[in-house]
Structure formats: structure tokens, C-alpha cells
Design a protein around this motif. Structure first.
Motif, PDB file in Angstrom:
ATOM      1  N   GLY A  38       0.808  -1.226   0.000  1.00  0.00           N
ATOM      2  CA  GLY A  38       0.000   0.000   0.000  1.00  0.00           C
ATOM      3  C   GLY A  38       0.832   1.262   0.000  1.00  0.00           C
ATOM      4  N   ARG A  39       0.429   2.230   0.847  1.00  0.00           N
ATOM      5  CA  ARG A  39       1.096   3.541   0.896  1.00  0.00           C
ATOM      6  C   ARG A  39       2.570   3.446   1.310  1.00  0.00           C
ATOM      7  NH1 ARG A  39      -0.840   6.702  -2.439  1.00  0.00           N
ATOM      8  NH2 ARG A  39      -1.864   4.837  -3.165  1.00  0.00           N
ATOM      9  N   ILE A  41       4.748   1.623   0.048  1.00  0.00           N
ATOM     10  CA  ILE A  41       5.595   1.316  -1.109  1.00  0.00           C
ATOM     11  C   ILE A  41       6.538   2.493  -1.405  1.00  0.00           C
ATOM     12  CG2 ILE A  41       5.528   0.996  -3.629  1.00  0.00           C
ATOM     13  CD1 ILE A  41       3.039  -0.779  -3.205  1.00  0.00           C
ATOM     14  N   SER A  42       6.010   3.722  -1.338  1.00  0.00           N
ATOM     15  CA  SER A  42       6.856   4.903  -1.559  1.00  0.00           C
ATOM     16  C   SER A  42       7.986   4.963  -0.533  1.00  0.00           C
ATOM     17  CB  SER A  42       6.037   6.189  -1.446  1.00  0.00           C
ATOM     18  OG  SER A  42       4.928   6.146  -2.304  1.00  0.00           O
ATOM     19  N   ASP A  46      12.125   5.073  -0.886  1.00  0.00           N
ATOM     20  CA  ASP A  46      12.940   6.065  -0.165  1.00  0.00           C
ATOM     21  C   ASP A  46      14.025   5.388   0.666  1.00  0.00           C
ATOM     22  OD1 ASP A  46      11.506   8.257  -1.077  1.00  0.00           O
ATOM     23  OD2 ASP A  46      10.213   8.386   0.680  1.00  0.00           O
ATOM     24  N   GLU A  49      16.819   3.995  -1.510  1.00  0.00           N
ATOM     25  CA  GLU A  49      17.599   5.078  -2.120  1.00  0.00           C
ATOM     26  C   GLU A  49      18.467   5.799  -1.085  1.00  0.00           C
ATOM     27  OE1 GLU A  49      17.990   6.213  -5.439  1.00  0.00           O
ATOM     28  OE2 GLU A  49      17.293   4.166  -5.698  1.00  0.00           O
ATOM     29  N   SER A  82      -1.621  -3.421  -3.242  1.00  0.00           N
ATOM     30  CA  SER A  82      -0.390  -3.586  -4.022  1.00  0.00           C
ATOM     31  C   SER A  82       0.793  -3.814  -3.095  1.00  0.00           C
ATOM     32  CB  SER A  82      -0.125  -2.340  -4.866  1.00  0.00           C
ATOM     33  OG  SER A  82      -1.194  -2.118  -5.746  1.00  0.00           O
TER      34      SER A  82
ATOM     35  N   GLY B  38       8.128  10.466  -5.488  1.00  0.00           N
ATOM     36  CA  GLY B  38       7.639  10.703  -4.125  1.00  0.00           C
ATOM     37  C   GLY B  38       6.456   9.834  -3.757  1.00  0.00           C
ATOM     38  N   ARG B  39       5.443  10.467  -3.135  1.00  0.00           N
ATOM     39  CA  ARG B  39       4.269   9.726  -2.651  1.00  0.00           C
ATOM     40  C   ARG B  39       3.486   9.050  -3.771  1.00  0.00           C
ATOM     41  NH1 ARG B  39       5.034   7.844   1.918  1.00  0.00           N
ATOM     42  NH2 ARG B  39       7.160   8.456   1.490  1.00  0.00           N
ATOM     43  N   SER B  40       3.644   9.525  -5.012  1.00  0.00           N
ATOM     44  CA  SER B  40       2.908   8.932  -6.132  1.00  0.00           C
ATOM     45  C   SER B  40       3.455   7.565  -6.549  1.00  0.00           C
ATOM     46  CB  SER B  40       2.959   9.859  -7.342  1.00  0.00           C
ATOM     47  OG  SER B  40       2.373  11.086  -7.038  1.00  0.00           O
ATOM     48  N   ILE B  41       4.600   7.174  -5.984  1.00  0.00           N
ATOM     49  CA  ILE B  41       5.190   5.872  -6.331  1.00  0.00           C
ATOM     50  C   ILE B  41       4.209   4.743  -6.002  1.00  0.00           C
ATOM     51  CG2 ILE B  41       7.005   4.232  -5.650  1.00  0.00           C
ATOM     52  CD1 ILE B  41       8.923   6.649  -5.470  1.00  0.00           C
ATOM     53  N   SER B  42       3.564   4.822  -4.835  1.00  0.00           N
ATOM     54  CA  SER B  42       2.571   3.798  -4.454  1.00  0.00           C
ATOM     55  C   SER B  42       1.430   3.750  -5.468  1.00  0.00           C
ATOM     56  CB  SER B  42       1.977   4.093  -3.074  1.00  0.00           C
ATOM     57  OG  SER B  42       2.989   4.255  -2.118  1.00  0.00           O
ATOM     58  N   THR B  43       0.999   4.926  -5.908  1.00  0.00           N
ATOM     59  CA  THR B  43      -0.088   4.991  -6.897  1.00  0.00           C
ATOM     60  C   THR B  43       0.339   4.347  -8.211  1.00  0.00           C
ATOM     61  OG1 THR B  43      -0.683   7.101  -5.885  1.00  0.00           O
ATOM     62  CG2 THR B  43      -1.786   6.556  -7.945  1.00  0.00           C
ATOM     63  N   VAL B  45       2.345   1.862  -8.674  1.00  0.00           N
ATOM     64  CA  VAL B  45       2.252   0.402  -8.519  1.00  0.00           C
ATOM     65  C   VAL B  45       0.785  -0.034  -8.563  1.00  0.00           C
ATOM     66  CG1 VAL B  45       2.733  -1.573  -7.006  1.00  0.00           C
ATOM     67  CG2 VAL B  45       4.435   0.249  -7.253  1.00  0.00           C
ATOM     68  N   ASP B  46      -0.089   0.722  -7.868  1.00  0.00           N
ATOM     69  CA  ASP B  46      -1.534   0.429  -7.927  1.00  0.00           C
ATOM     70  C   ASP B  46      -2.043   0.472  -9.367  1.00  0.00           C
ATOM     71  OD1 ASP B  46      -1.837   0.192  -5.186  1.00  0.00           O
ATOM     72  OD2 ASP B  46      -2.498   2.261  -4.886  1.00  0.00           O
ATOM     73  N   VAL B  48      -0.483   0.075 -12.255  1.00  0.00           N
ATOM     74  CA  VAL B  48      -0.012  -1.063 -13.063  1.00  0.00           C
ATOM     75  C   VAL B  48      -0.730  -2.345 -12.650  1.00  0.00           C
ATOM     76  CG1 VAL B  48       1.981  -2.532 -13.584  1.00  0.00           C
ATOM     77  CG2 VAL B  48       2.237  -0.039 -13.555  1.00  0.00           C
ATOM     78  N   ILE B  66      14.286   2.058  -9.927  1.00  0.00           N
ATOM     79  CA  ILE B  66      14.070   3.125  -8.951  1.00  0.00           C
ATOM     80  C   ILE B  66      15.289   4.033  -8.959  1.00  0.00           C
ATOM     81  CG2 ILE B  66      12.509   1.777  -7.499  1.00  0.00           C
ATOM     82  CD1 ILE B  66      14.800   1.330  -5.546  1.00  0.00           C
ATOM     83  N   GLY B  67      15.107   5.269  -8.501  1.00  0.00           N
ATOM     84  CA  GLY B  67      16.212   6.218  -8.495  1.00  0.00           C
ATOM     85  C   GLY B  67      15.908   7.411  -7.631  1.00  0.00           C
ATOM     86  N   SER B  82      12.599  10.393  -4.410  1.00  0.00           N
ATOM     87  CA  SER B  82      12.705   9.067  -5.025  1.00  0.00           C
ATOM     88  C   SER B  82      11.791   8.973  -6.239  1.00  0.00           C
ATOM     89  CB  SER B  82      12.297   7.988  -4.023  1.00  0.00           C
ATOM     90  OG  SER B  82      13.131   8.037  -2.903  1.00  0.00           O
ATOM     91  N   ILE B  84      10.266   6.147  -9.567  1.00  0.00           N
ATOM     92  CA  ILE B  84      10.125   4.787 -10.085  1.00  0.00           C
ATOM     93  C   ILE B  84       9.733   4.848 -11.559  1.00  0.00           C
ATOM     94  CG2 ILE B  84       7.657   4.425  -9.577  1.00  0.00           C
ATOM     95  CD1 ILE B  84       8.491   1.595  -8.493  1.00  0.00           C
ATOM     96  N   ILE B  86       8.218   2.040 -14.306  1.00  0.00           N
ATOM     97  CA  ILE B  86       7.761   0.663 -14.538  1.00  0.00           C
ATOM     98  C   ILE B  86       7.404   0.536 -16.019  1.00  0.00           C
ATOM     99  CG2 ILE B  86       6.089  -1.123 -13.888  1.00  0.00           C
ATOM    100  CD1 ILE B  86       5.531   0.550 -11.313  1.00  0.00           C
TER     101      ILE B  86
END
Lengths: 90, 90
Positions: A38-39, A41-42, A46, A49, A82, B38-43, B45-46, B48, B66-67, B82, B84, B86
Motif C-alpha cells: 500500500g502507501r 511502497i513509496s 525512499d 535510495e 499492491s 515521491g508519494r505517487s510511487i505507491s499509486t 504500482v496500484d 499497473v 528506482i532512483g 525518489s 520509479i 515501470i
């Protein structure tokens, strides 16, 4: 992998997980798998990295996998969440 | 990759990005790269996972990277974030 060396990411400060990875690589073996759902994952990205950029510059990312897990919530309903697994090697 | 086919993840509803991926795969080519910071990384993955599980069961994940990126914030300071990428293939 003989002994699975796993760090689960939750809601603690990032540095706690960085230390867990570093300690694990010193004591348990050459690879660690960082797992989150879930959340978080971000945060997992981090953590990997920050560990690589600030503490272990030789750290390499061996594998990244994403997936979906079924969790039962407190009201008994099944929901999909996820997940990510990042395997790093020193 | 000849023509880079990219979907950037922000704060819109997940379904918007799923549709963007599906449309892109229909119109532009066999692969799409989903990018987030950033925080959108979790989104990301969701997005995909939902695209794969609900709409395109044949979708395969070709690569995950990732980077860390350097961003200049509004006050002129540089901060690390951070990221991602995919890459999926139909």
C-alpha cells in the motif's frame, strides 16, 4: 536463497529501516529484501535510495517485483493491496 | 526504444491512469513506461496492478527501475525525491 533476509516497511521513520538494512547486511548475509504494501511502497523506495546514497554506495539493486495481495480487513471483507519487494546486495 | 511512450502518475484517480495506459498501448505501441515520484510511487504500482488484473491480463512487466531525482523547491533549495519507472508490455 538459503535464509530469507527481509525488512518489512511500515510507518516508522525512514532511518530506522535504513539501520535495519545495514545491520542485516552486516550480520546475516549479502542480500536483503525490502518489502512493503500500500502507501508504504513509496517509503520502501525512499529507504533503499537513502541507504544507497548516504550509507552504502556499493549497494546494488538485484531485483524489484510488484504484485497484489489479498488482505482481510477488520469487517471480514477481502481487499486487494499492491506490494513491492526490492532485493539489494552489498 | 524508438518512441518513448510515457504515462506520468500524479494525484488524479487511479482509473484515469489505467485508461491512459490502455489507450497508449492501443494507439502508440507495445510498451508503456509508467513514471512517478515521491508519494505517487505507491499509486504507480496500484495503477499497473489494477491495469493488469482488471483490464489487460496479458500485460507483462518488462522492467522496474528506482532512483533519486534532484528537484528545486519554490524557495530555491534542492531536495532529493525518489522515483520509479515501470515498463509494461502488452
Amino acid at each position: 536463497m538459503s535464509e530469507e533476509n527481509i525488512v518489512y516497511i511500515g510507518s516508522k521513520p525512514i532511518m530506522n529501516y535504513c539501520i535495519a538494512i545495514i545491520t542485516s547486511l552486516q550480520e546475516k548475509g549479502d542480500t536483503v529484501t525490502v518489502k512493503a504494501r500500500g502507501r508504504s511502497i513509496s517509503t520502501a523506495v525512499d529507504v533503499v535510495e537513502v541507504t544507497k546514497n548516504r550509507f552504502l554506495n556499493d549497494l546494488t539493486i538485484e531485483d524489484i517485483e510488484i504484485g497484489t495481495e489479498q488482505l482481510e480487513s477488520t469487517d471480514g471483507r477481502i481487499r486487494s493491496v499492491s506490494s513491492i519487494s526490492i532485493t539489494v546486495k552489498k
